[in-house]
Design an enzyme around this catalytic site. Structure first.
Site, PDB file in Angstrom:
ATOM      1  N   TYR A   1       8.985 -18.947  37.066  1.00 24.10           N
ATOM      2  CA  TYR A   1       9.904 -19.467  36.394  1.00 24.10           C
ATOM      3  C   TYR A   1      10.585 -18.411  36.578  1.00 24.10           C
ATOM      4  CZ  TYR A   1       7.631 -23.254  38.874  1.00 24.10           C
ATOM      5  OH  TYR A   1       6.654 -24.137  38.972  1.00 24.10           O
TER       6      TYR A   1
ATOM      7  N   ASP B   1      25.869 -53.911  52.267  1.00 27.97           N
ATOM      8  CA  ASP B   1      24.393 -54.951  52.554  1.00 27.97           C
ATOM      9  C   ASP B   1      23.667 -53.500  52.988  1.00 27.97           C
ATOM     10  OD1 ASP B   1      25.615 -54.085  54.623  1.00 27.97           O
ATOM     11  OD2 ASP B   1      26.041 -55.576  55.343  1.00 27.97           O
TER      12      ASP B   1
ATOM     13  N   HIS C   1      -1.680 -32.816  38.581  1.00 25.72           N
ATOM     14  CA  HIS C   1      -1.750 -34.576  37.996  1.00 25.72           C
ATOM     15  C   HIS C   1      -2.794 -35.136  38.899  1.00 25.72           C
ATOM     16  CE1 HIS C   1       0.812 -34.418  41.897  1.00 25.72           C
ATOM     17  NE2 HIS C   1       1.894 -33.611  41.393  1.00 25.72           N
TER      18      HIS C   1
ATOM     19  N   GLU D   1      -1.161 -26.769  40.477  1.00 33.18           N
ATOM     20  CA  GLU D   1      -0.038 -26.168  41.141  1.00 33.18           C
ATOM     21  C   GLU D   1       0.692 -25.206  39.989  1.00 33.18           C
ATOM     22  OE1 GLU D   1       3.510 -29.035  41.043  1.00 33.18           O
ATOM     23  OE2 GLU D   1       2.023 -30.692  40.967  1.00 33.18           O
TER      24      GLU D   1
ATOM     25  N   HIS E   1      13.100 -29.123  39.609  1.00 30.34           N
ATOM     26  CA  HIS E   1      13.932 -30.544  40.787  1.00 30.34           C
ATOM     27  C   HIS E   1      14.042 -30.464  41.630  1.00 30.34           C
ATOM     28  CE1 HIS E   1      10.420 -33.509  38.002  1.00 30.34           C
ATOM     29  NE2 HIS E   1       9.700 -32.819  38.908  1.00 30.34           N
TER      30      HIS E   1
ATOM     31  N   GLU F   1       0.992 -24.922  45.617  1.00 30.51           N
ATOM     32  CA  GLU F   1       0.133 -26.012  44.862  1.00 30.51           C
ATOM     33  C   GLU F   1      -0.858 -27.031  45.915  1.00 30.51           C
ATOM     34  OE1 GLU F   1       3.030 -28.739  44.456  1.00 30.51           O
ATOM     35  OE2 GLU F   1       1.800 -30.545  43.224  1.00 30.51           O
TER      36      GLU F   1
ATOM     37  N   HIS G   1       5.609 -26.396  33.129  1.00 26.15           N
ATOM     38  CA  HIS G   1       5.026 -27.479  33.143  1.00 26.15           C
ATOM     39  C   HIS G   1       3.408 -27.290  33.150  1.00 26.15           C
ATOM     40  CE1 HIS G   1       3.621 -25.960  37.592  1.00 26.15           C
ATOM     41  NE2 HIS G   1       5.164 -25.681  37.749  1.00 26.15           N
TER      42      HIS G   1
ATOM     43  N   ARG H   1       5.897 -21.234  43.262  1.00 28.98           N
ATOM     44  CA  ARG H   1       4.851 -22.192  42.668  1.00 28.98           C
ATOM     45  C   ARG H   1       3.842 -22.879  44.078  1.00 28.98           C
ATOM     46  NH1 ARG H   1       7.810 -25.964  40.720  1.00 28.98           N
ATOM     47  NH2 ARG H   1       8.092 -27.233  42.910  1.00 28.98           N
TER      48      ARG H   1
ATOM     49  N   ASP I   1       0.631 -33.718  48.532  1.00 28.95           N
ATOM     50  CA  ASP I   1       1.923 -32.559  47.390  1.00 28.95           C
ATOM     51  C   ASP I   1       1.685 -31.445  47.189  1.00 28.95           C
ATOM     52  OD1 ASP I   1       3.178 -32.182  45.293  1.00 28.95           O
ATOM     53  OD2 ASP I   1       2.316 -32.974  43.642  1.00 28.95           O
TER      54      ASP I   1
ATOM     55  N   ASP J   1       8.474 -27.532  48.780  1.00 31.57           N
ATOM     56  CA  ASP J   1       7.631 -28.577  47.670  1.00 31.57           C
ATOM     57  C   ASP J   1       7.883 -30.015  48.819  1.00 31.57           C
ATOM     58  OD1 ASP J   1       6.032 -30.621  46.298  1.00 31.57           O
ATOM     59  OD2 ASP J   1       6.390 -29.435  43.889  1.00 31.57           O
TER      60      ASP J   1
ATOM     61  N   HIS K   1       2.216 -38.693  41.523  1.00 30.94           N
ATOM     62  CA  HIS K   1       1.828 -38.594  39.369  1.00 30.94           C
ATOM     63  C   HIS K   1       1.306 -39.693  39.944  1.00 30.94           C
ATOM     64  CE1 HIS K   1       5.501 -35.710  39.134  1.00 30.94           C
ATOM     65  NE2 HIS K   1       4.288 -34.776  39.595  1.00 30.94           N
TER      66      HIS K   1
HETATM   67  N1  GLY Z   1       6.096 -32.652  44.184  1.00 30.55           N
HETATM   68  C1  GLY Z   1       6.367 -33.559  42.290  1.00 30.55           C
HETATM   69  C2  GLY Z   1       5.188 -32.202  41.576  1.00 30.55           C
HETATM   70  O1  GLY Z   1       4.550 -31.392  42.553  1.00 30.55           O
HETATM   71  O2  GLY Z   1       4.811 -32.791  41.240  1.00 30.55           O
HETATM   72 MN    MN Z   2       2.620 -31.946  42.510  1.00 26.19          MN
HETATM   73 MN    MN Z   3       4.760 -30.869  44.517  1.00 24.62          MN
END
Ligand code: GLY
Ligand code: MN
Ligand code: MN
Length: 438
Positions: free
Chosen positions: A386, A38, A352, A382, A241, A406, A348, A404, A269, A258, A359
């Site tokens: 890798y 619950d 975004h 970003e 991820h 970002e 990637h 990365r 982000d 991240d 996103h």
């Molecule tokens: N944290 C997700 C991205 O960087 O898109």
């Molecule tokens: Mn991002």
């Molecule tokens: Mn991110």
């Protein structure tokens, strides 16, 4: 930090102005979700619903009517003083009218009797078609109920349309009030990243750094993260991820974090990558500087009129060229880009849209063409590289490096504004911060 109700009213008016005459729009709030037995997950309102109401309770329903007697109707859970002892205060229909701008409001249990009547004779019914199975089923039920009364004069809506088309285009362009909140969210997250860099030692566990981030954001009033933080030591950074965040960080590892908080349902982000022991190795430095070059060049290219995809193409060119210079790719630059050879290391896209959703909504193509940036859009930039720990096609010294960098970037009239400048990204600045506190 919360937006004023006037902001929500203006948004509803703007949306209503774009709806066809005689149309009706139906939008549902989020429901509470069970975590186990619950216990429930913390409540997070549906972004579209919150965008139009600022109303933060579950199960509610918003109906906007263009040309009807009441433009704004809310259905919400009733007040229940006995329950409120357990669950906290609820606005109830009275509160929806008094404080959330509804022209009329009803208890949830009146939805199924009222909605078919509200749909009677409308020119167009707008709702998020096929986004929410429960709402799809309910809309079908209301239409069936209405359909049973045609011989009594009921008229089904002439057409159905997707409410997201209008709403998402509105949400893509941030107003000055939204920008203030997103600047603050980014500022809090940047300061949290600084604290994580300062806290990191060889032997720290990833979750320790995660808790530094979440504790600081929470202490600033941002109790929720916009997404689950990624705190990845060493080769874990090559899992895009990675959210286990349960490993010890070794001396000589890079750490990729991240993480970004949410403030009044607006996201930030940020990714930073730094050496656990405060010193980049030669290989780490080479990959890092290449990512930074792409990050800075793409940020420089953010301005009104810039084509969304050209930012990505710029990052691909810079990263591919650098990978060739480092001997990680070999061949003709244009062919490596054409064939997508770089995707082994950069899989990637450059970024975004950022807003109420990390996103965020809003089309990236408009009428078949990539969107051109306009003031008020906020995008992430970003780039990353890798190198898988088991990539035997490269020398061992490169394997397991993941970087990365970002940032969150607002498109302004004259160019851009970086919202995440509060956390360093130049290699020397990171090393100075980690070794001397800045
Ligand atoms: N944290 C997700 C991205 O960087 O898109
Ligand atoms: Mn991002
Ligand atoms: Mn991110």
């Amino acid at each position: 930090m919360k937006l004023d109700q006037q902001v929500y009213r203006k948004r509803r008016e703007k949306l209503l102005a774009q709806m066809p005459e005689g149309s009706l729009l139906v939008l549902a709030a989020s429901n509470l979700k069970t975590r186990n037995n619950d216990a429930e997950y913390p409540f997070r309102q549906a972004s579209n619903f919150y965008y139009l109401t600022g109303f933060n309770e579950p199960e509610a329903l918003l109906v906007l009517s263009k040309g009807g007697e009441h433009a704004v109707t809310l259905f919400c859970p009733p007040r229940d003083p006995a329950m409120e002892v357990w669950t906290g205060y609820r606005a109830g229909p009275e509160g929806c009218v008094e404080r959330f701008g509804a022209d009329q409001a009803f208890n949830l249990d009146e939805i199924d009797s009222r909605l078919p009547k509200m749909m009677d004779g409308v020119a167009q019914l707008l709702y998020p078609i096929a986004r929410d199975a429960a709402l799809d089923t309910r809309v079908k039920g209301w239409l069936e109920t209405l359909g049973k009364s045609v011989r009594a004069g009921a008229v089904l809506p002439q057409s159905l349309a997707d409410s997201d088309r209008l709403l998402h285009e509105m949400r893509l362009f941030k107003s000055s009030e939204e920008i203030v909140i997103m600047q603050r969210a980014a500022q809090i997250s940047a300061a949290a990243h600084v604290r994580a860099m300062l806290a990191c030692r060889p032997g720290s566990y990833e979750y320790e750094l995660e808790s530094v981030i979440t504790a600081y954001c929470g202490s600033q009033g941002a109790r929720f993260q916009a997404y689950t933080p990624i705190v990845a030591g060493g080769a874990n950074a090559c899992i895009l991820h990675y959210i286990e965040n349960d490993q010890a960080i070794a001396d000589g590892d890079l750490v990729l974090i991240d993480a970004g908080c949410e403030l009044d349902n607006y996201a930030s982000d940020i990714t930073r990558t730094f050496p656990a022991n405060g010193h980049f190795s030669a290989e780490q430095a080479a990959i890092y500087d290449l990512c930074l070059k792409a990050n800075e060049a793409c940020i420089e290219a953010v301005k009104p009129g810039a084509c969304w995809n050209s930012l990505h193409e710029l990052s691909v060119r810079i990263l591919t060229e650098g990978l060739v210079e480092l001997g990680l790719l070999s061949g003709d630059l244009d062919e490596l880009i054409e064939s997508g050879a770089y995707k082994r290391f950069y899989m990637h896209r450059i970024g975004h849209w950022l807003g109420m959703d990390v996103h965020d909504v809003g089309d990236y193509r408009v009428n078949g063409e990539w969107r051109k940036l306009e003031p008020g859009i906020i995008t992430t930039i970003e780039p990353g590289i890798y190198i898988a720990p088991d990539d035997h096609s490269v020398e061992e010294r490169w394997r397991g490096i993941g970087v990365r960098i970002e940032d969150d970037v607002l498109v302004t009239d004259s160019g851009h504004q970086v919202l995440t400048g509060g956390v360093p990204k130049a290699r020397g600045e990171i090393e100075a911060l980690m070794n001397n506190g800045g």
